[in-house]
Design an enzyme around this catalytic site. Structure first.
Site, PDB file in Angstrom:
ATOM      1  N   ARG A  40       2.925   9.185   8.404  1.00 24.73           N
ATOM      2  CA  ARG A  40       3.823   8.730   7.328  1.00 24.73           C
ATOM      3  C   ARG A  40       5.206   8.387   7.864  1.00 24.73           C
ATOM      4  O   ARG A  40       6.214   8.599   7.180  1.00 24.73           O
ATOM      5  CB  ARG A  40       3.928   9.770   6.213  1.00 24.73           C
ATOM      6  CG  ARG A  40       2.663   9.938   5.397  1.00 24.73           C
ATOM      7  CD  ARG A  40       2.920  10.820   4.173  1.00 24.73           C
ATOM      8  NE  ARG A  40       1.661  11.202   3.538  1.00 24.73           N
ATOM      9  CZ  ARG A  40       1.490  12.331   2.859  1.00 24.73           C
ATOM     10  NH1 ARG A  40       2.480  13.200   2.750  1.00 24.73           N
ATOM     11  NH2 ARG A  40       0.326  12.598   2.300  1.00 24.73           N
ATOM     12  N   ARG A  44       9.088   7.376   2.582  1.00 21.63           N
ATOM     13  CA  ARG A  44      10.144   7.719   1.628  1.00 21.63           C
ATOM     14  C   ARG A  44      11.334   8.457   2.220  1.00 21.63           C
ATOM     15  O   ARG A  44      12.357   8.593   1.552  1.00 21.63           O
ATOM     16  CB  ARG A  44       9.535   8.560   0.502  1.00 21.63           C
ATOM     17  CG  ARG A  44       8.564   7.799  -0.369  1.00 21.63           C
ATOM     18  CD  ARG A  44       7.850   8.712  -1.337  1.00 21.63           C
ATOM     19  NE  ARG A  44       6.942   9.626  -0.635  1.00 21.63           N
ATOM     20  CZ  ARG A  44       6.275  10.605  -1.230  1.00 21.63           C
ATOM     21  NH1 ARG A  44       6.447  10.817  -2.519  1.00 21.63           N
ATOM     22  NH2 ARG A  44       5.460  11.367  -0.542  1.00 21.63           N
ATOM     23  N   ARG A  53      11.783   0.145  -2.437  1.00 19.42           N
ATOM     24  CA  ARG A  53      10.979   0.655  -3.549  1.00 19.42           C
ATOM     25  C   ARG A  53      11.686   0.521  -4.891  1.00 19.42           C
ATOM     26  O   ARG A  53      11.040   0.504  -5.945  1.00 19.42           O
ATOM     27  CB  ARG A  53      10.592   2.117  -3.305  1.00 19.42           C
ATOM     28  CG  ARG A  53       9.436   2.290  -2.374  1.00 19.42           C
ATOM     29  CD  ARG A  53       8.093   1.863  -2.998  1.00 19.42           C
ATOM     30  NE  ARG A  53       7.518   2.923  -3.809  1.00 19.42           N
ATOM     31  CZ  ARG A  53       7.294   2.849  -5.099  1.00 19.42           C
ATOM     32  NH1 ARG A  53       7.616   1.764  -5.768  1.00 19.42           N
ATOM     33  NH2 ARG A  53       6.757   3.849  -5.764  1.00 19.42           N
ATOM     34  N   ASP A  89      -1.970   2.260   2.111  1.00 20.41           N
ATOM     35  CA  ASP A  89      -2.413   3.518   1.530  1.00 20.41           C
ATOM     36  C   ASP A  89      -3.932   3.546   1.663  1.00 20.41           C
ATOM     37  O   ASP A  89      -4.566   2.494   1.831  1.00 20.41           O
ATOM     38  CB  ASP A  89      -1.995   3.604   0.055  1.00 20.41           C
ATOM     39  CG  ASP A  89      -2.215   4.992  -0.527  1.00 20.41           C
ATOM     40  OD1 ASP A  89      -1.322   5.839  -0.386  1.00 20.41           O
ATOM     41  OD2 ASP A  89      -3.292   5.231  -1.112  1.00 20.41           O
ATOM     42  N   TYR A 167     -10.848  11.101  -4.968  1.00 22.33           N
ATOM     43  CA  TYR A 167      -9.896  10.366  -5.813  1.00 22.33           C
ATOM     44  C   TYR A 167     -10.638   9.577  -6.888  1.00 22.33           C
ATOM     45  O   TYR A 167     -10.208   9.533  -8.051  1.00 22.33           O
ATOM     46  CB  TYR A 167      -9.067   9.405  -4.963  1.00 22.33           C
ATOM     47  CG  TYR A 167      -7.878  10.042  -4.299  1.00 22.33           C
ATOM     48  CD1 TYR A 167      -6.739  10.393  -5.037  1.00 22.33           C
ATOM     49  CD2 TYR A 167      -7.859  10.276  -2.931  1.00 22.33           C
ATOM     50  CE1 TYR A 167      -5.633  10.970  -4.434  1.00 22.33           C
ATOM     51  CE2 TYR A 167      -6.754  10.850  -2.314  1.00 22.33           C
ATOM     52  CZ  TYR A 167      -5.649  11.197  -3.066  1.00 22.33           C
ATOM     53  OH  TYR A 167      -4.546  11.771  -2.462  1.00 22.33           O
TER      54      TYR A 167
END
Length: 361
Positions: A40, A44, A53, A89, A167
């Site tokens: 990652r 963020r 974003r 993703d 998921y």
């Protein structure tokens, strides 16, 4: 839509000895210094990413090649990392199969039409990645062109079958995987068909990433180790993981097998395949490396929470990982899971600089 046949890349990938430290370590070859990249790393914790974003949704960033390439390059340019991993993703391939995906602010990914029956499984499509994931594939090509002159490899990735299945059935993240395990146990034939479709789609997607320019691949199994004990893993997951890794090996690039929370059956998870074993932070690196075999390259395994600490606490933890690796060929320095949003960017910079300084010959 009928399932298609997974094909290997049109052009054989050379197996000549690589020069990039990351690719050399993935092959277990001697390196001038320990390569470092971070799970990652494009995300963020970077102010530049947060600014993007504010103007674009997660899916817009993933599906727009220029934006995905821009995010992919941000940490490489900022911290001089030894590899780039394409910004995407694990879930967008589910959209091409017929599932409705959204990323809800503060709530994470949401599947609008989760799987609830064997019929739902049978209605899933398995289209080629070139038709459904063209944004990510083009982003890989853009990043490869940018980084090729700098000798920085590009990593492609995908989710493992169990993680994607969970998921698709839960409709999002889960703490206990109750729906997934109930479906797995009560509909074993439909479960096998579901994971077989996921293997087909993910193998095709990973090989398409190689054709687009990815020089290494990583398969993330984020949830199997948290959801299942050893016997259920061996019965319901391992055969499908072995099939996936076997298919992707035809791509001719190093493949990293990263599974989270599988310390109780690490040998079994690693035995499913892959050239490199990604280690989470739950075991000391030397113990985990012994268990998977010292002849197998490994990646890891600093606790990502360590980067929230002051440098006086972070530095010895980095050194501990390096000391346990002992300078042995085949170690890629990384985290045991992804960087968290609260990570100070300066700690990322200092980590990369420290690993490079400590290990340079």
């Amino acid at each position: 839509m009928a399932e298609h046949t997974v094909t290997a890349p049109a052009e054989a990938v050379t197996r000549s000895e690589p020069t990039a430290p990351f690719l050399r370590a993935c092959r277990g070859l001697p390196v001038e210094r320990t390569p470092v990249w971070l799970l990652r790393q494009a995300g963020r914790y970077m102010p530049e990413y947060r600014a993007l974003r504010e103007r674009h949704s997660m899916l817009e960033l993933v599906r727009t090649p220029e934006l995905a390439a821009q995010v992919t390059l941000m940490p490489v340019n900022a911290f001089d990392l030894d590899a780039a991993i394409v910004f995407s993703d694990i879930l967008p391939p589910l959209v091409g199969m017929g599932l409705d995906l959204d990323f809800v602010k503060g709530d994470g990914p949401r599947i609008g039409n989760p799987l609830a029956s064997a019929r739902d499984v049978d209605l899933l499509a398995a289209p080629p990645a070139e038709e459904t994931m063209e944004g990510t594939l083009e982003a890989i090509a853009l990043v490869r062109r940018e980084l090729e002159p700098r000798g920085v490899p590009v990593i492609g990735f995908a989710g493992a079958p169990f993680t994607l299945a969970s998921y698709a059935i839960e409709g999002g993240s889960s703490k206990d995987f109750t729906r997934t395990k109930a479906f797995m146990l009560s509909e074993p034939a439909a479960w096998r068909r579901l994971l077989a479709k996921l293997v087909t789609v993910q193998a095709d997607y990973l090989l398409a990433q190689v054709r687009a320019g990815a020089q290494a691949l990583q398969v993330f199994d984020s949830w199997a180790g948290r959801a299942l004990g050893r016997s259920d893993y061996l019965r319901y997951v391992a055969p499908h993981n072995r099939e996936l890794f076997g298919a992707v090996a035809r791509g001719g690039v190093p493949v990293i097998n990263f599974s989270l929370g599988t310390s109780a059956y690490l040998e079994d998870a690693a035995g499913c395949g892959g050239d490199v074993v990604g280690l989470d932070w739950q075991l000391p690196l030397d113990e985990a490396w012994q268990r998977v075999g010292l002849d197998r390259p490994v990646q890891g395994n600093l606790d990502p929470a360590a980067l929230l600490a002051p440098w006086r606490e972070l530095e010895p933890r980095i050194d501990d990982v390096l000391d346990r690796a002992g300078g042995r060929p085949g170690h890629v320095f990384n985290l045991g899971h992804g960087l968290v949003p609260q990570t100070p960017p300066d700690n990322v910079r200092r980590l990369v600089e420290h690993v490079r300084a400590r290990t340079s010959s």
